[in-house]
Enzyme design. Structure first.
Site, PDB file in Angstrom:
ATOM      1  N   PRO A 222       0.805  -1.273   0.112  1.00  0.00           N
ATOM      2  CA  PRO A 222       0.117   0.013   0.101  1.00  0.00           C
ATOM      3  C   PRO A 222       0.892   1.250   0.168  1.00  0.00           C
ATOM      4  O   PRO A 222       1.926   1.085   0.587  1.00  0.00           O
ATOM      5  CB  PRO A 222      -0.958  -0.201   1.124  1.00  0.00           C
ATOM      6  N   CYS A 223       0.466   2.272  -0.650  1.00  0.00           N
ATOM      7  CA  CYS A 223       1.080   3.447  -1.068  1.00  0.00           C
ATOM      8  C   CYS A 223       0.523   4.529  -0.241  1.00  0.00           C
ATOM      9  O   CYS A 223       0.743   5.646  -0.121  1.00  0.00           O
ATOM     10  CB  CYS A 223       1.067   3.964  -2.271  1.00  0.00           C
ATOM     11  N   ASN A 224      -0.378   4.149   0.967  1.00  0.00           N
ATOM     12  CA  ASN A 224      -1.280   5.455   1.579  1.00  0.00           C
ATOM     13  C   ASN A 224      -0.417   6.356   2.296  1.00  0.00           C
ATOM     14  O   ASN A 224      -0.752   7.636   2.271  1.00  0.00           O
ATOM     15  CB  ASN A 224      -2.165   4.633   2.604  1.00  0.00           C
TER      16      ASN A 224
END
EC number: 2.1.1.37
Length: 575
Positions: A537-539
């Protein structure tokens, strides 16, 4: 998920609060003009309290303290009788060895205690304000006052702190209050008495710690919004459309060679230092930064770390459209000449609202010809931000889900198979691979696995890697898809069935629960994995996340370390 870093916000502390202003404006109940001729005290003004203070000061003066100390105390504290008494007593201790000896020996203690009680308890001759403030808490306040003065705070500072913080305040709270006030007014005289040249070590330590915290926060904020410099053009080891940029060979660290092949992807514009950390955990392989605008009509800047060969790459056929008008030919009719876009920006997880598109329509409808420059700029900025396209006269609209699927290289209606809402479809697509770009990198595996491939797909989302391998003509023998979203699992399973895959598809929800025992089962069942692929995830990495851009320490993006853990386990088992 991609975007530029947010601008730094200066770290400001507004100490000029109501509490501080109230302290700053505190004044005694009468004037500070006094003289004490022959032991008598005369006030220049403030007749309402003059008789009371005269009696108190006369009593203090009769206690045989030196006259200059009494005068100094009166000048400092005016009609605050308790403070006058304590100040005289403190000054006497500091300036008179004989007085100190007298106190230590107990010769003066009895007289002092009696006089002190008389001064503090003779309420009927005090000013009314003094009576109200000391009726219930005088003894507690006196003890706290003495404790604070022993910490080298001035009596005035201690008195103001006690008055403002209230009768329930602890010594620590009073200390913090005084130190905060000192910091807030460091450049000007804050209290009535001159600042003590011998500031307490406690105060200095508090001040330094506060300054250190400010510097840490400023540094952290700057690093979180600082991105690394990328090569221009961003083509990695090269793309066929950019002549002279192809790199056909590279050297890999010995630990990175051998099975399995691995392929990791994430946003390119991560906070400073993130890609160095990712590289250090993946055998110090340098990332290959590629913008998908060279493979499609939409930009998508990503970094890839892998141990794949880089020679004999090839593109998917048929070749995808490279411009907006090629991808969306119906927009050409309505496209104004002053909108010079040929490529769309990165495709996001959300879309523009109907209110915005209506506001743009109203801004343009009043002009028969080209709108003025300021209106053009407003419209173009919003179109670039939200990837709006022209669908009518003065009318823009966001991309439809099937249009986003086409731009990302997925088959039409790919995300409809999950039975999810339109909003969730945008979210799933915005977090996916750009299939044409990934397929170009994975194309080198076609000759190496003609009979099919065993794939471990971590954070598989809507199956970008699976779709890329299928479109390359590489059979999928066994696929272990690790994805926590049930909707995304349904999308992959629906695609698997629609494309008549002959292999085995195994779903696992939580990447953190994929342990060594489970991996050993898979290795024993079908002989291991040929490729481990994934994009955590790149959140907490993307520039569009201005509130929780915490890098690899963030709650979601820290799952990168699960990719490393699982890859190491698989590599060890196969070796």
């Amino acid at each position: 998920m991609d975007g530029n870093a947010s601008n730094d916000e200066s770290f400001n502390i507004d100490w000029d609060t109501d509490d501080e202003r109230e302290i700053e404006n505190l004044v005694p109940c009468s004037s500070s003009s006094f003289s004490v001729p022959n032991g008598n005290v005369n006030a220049g003004s403030g007749e309402g309290c003059s008789s009371a203070v005269s009696a108190k000061v006369r009593l203090i003066y009769d206690m045989k303290f030196p006259e200059d100390l009494v005068l100094k105390a009166i000048e400092q504290h005016v009609f605050n009788n308790s403070l006058i008494l304590f100040s005289v007593w403190k000054l006497a201790l500091q300036n008179s060895p004989e007085q100190q000896q007298c106190i230590n020996s107990g010769q003066c203690s009895s007289a002092y205690n009696d006089d002190l009680l008389n001064v503090l308890s003779d309420s009927d001759s005090w000013c009314e304000s003094e009576m109200n403030n000391t009726t219930n808490t005088s003894m507690v306040d006196d003890k706290r006052l003495l404790a604070l003065t022993k910490m080298d705070f001035s009596v005035a500072e201690a008195s103001i702190a006690i008055d403002r913080c209230g009768p329930e305040a602890s010594i620590d709270e009073l200390t913090d209050f005084i130190i905060a006030a000192q910091m807030a007014r460091a450049d000007e005289a804050f209290f009535k008495e001159p600042p003590d040249e011998n500031k307490s070590k406690h105060s200095e330590r508090k001040r330094k710690l506060n300054e250190l915290e400010v510097l840490k926060k400023e540094k952290k904020g700057a690093q979180a919004n600082e991105t690394i410099r990328f090569p221009k053009p961003m083509v990695g080891f090269g793309v066929p459309t950019e002549e002279g940029t192809l790199v056909l060979q590279r050297s890999l660290p010995m630990a990175a060679t051998g099975p399995p092949y691995f392929y990791y992807e994430n946003v390119a514009q991560a906070p400073k230092g993130v890609w160095d950390t990712i590289s250090s955990f993946l055998y110090d392989i340098q990332p290959e930064f590629v913008d998908s605008k060279f493979f499609s009509a939409a930009a998508r800047k990503r970094g890839y770390i892998h141990n794949l060969p880089i020679d004999k790459r090839f593109l998917l056929k048929p070749l995808p459209p490279k411009t907006i008008h090629e991808a969306l030919p119906l927009t050409r009719r309505w496209w104004p000449s002053w909108d010079t876009r040929t490529k769309l920006n990165c495709l996001q997880t959300c879309t523009a609202s109907a209110k915005l598109t209506e506001r743009i329509r109203k801004a343009l409808e009043g002009y028969e010809n080209d709108p003025p420059q300021n209106v053009q700029k407003f419209v173009i900025d919003e179109c670039k931000k939200w990837n709006l396209v022209w669908v009518g006269k003065n009318k823009v609209a966001p991309l439809e889900c099937d249009e986003v699927e086409m731009l990302l290289g997925f088959p039409k209606n790919h995300t409809r198979g999950g039975g999810i809402s339109r909003t969730d479809r945008y979210k799933s697509l915005g977090n996916s691979f750009q299939v044409d770009t990934v397929a170009y990198h994975l194309s080198v595996l076609k000759d190496r696995f003609p009979g099919g491939i065993n794939l471990l797909s971590l954070f598989s989302g809507i199956g970008g890697a699976e779709v890329a391998l299928h479109r390359l003509g590489i059979p999928l023998k066994n696929v272990v898809s690790v994805e926590i979203s049930e909707a995304n699992q349904n999308i992959v399973r629906s695609w698997w069935e629609q494309t008549n895959q002959k292999g085995n598809l195994i779903h696992i929800a939580d990447v953190q629960k994929l342990n060594g025992d489970k991996l050993e089962e898979f290795v024993a069942s079908f002989g291991g994995f040929d490729l481990v692929v994934g994009g955590s995830p790149c959140n907490n990495l993307a520039g569009s996340n201005r509130h929780h851009r915490d890098g690899l320490e963030g709650e979601q993006s820290s799952l990168f370390y699960e990719y490393v853990r699982i890859l190491d386990l698989v590599k060890g088992m196969i070796s």
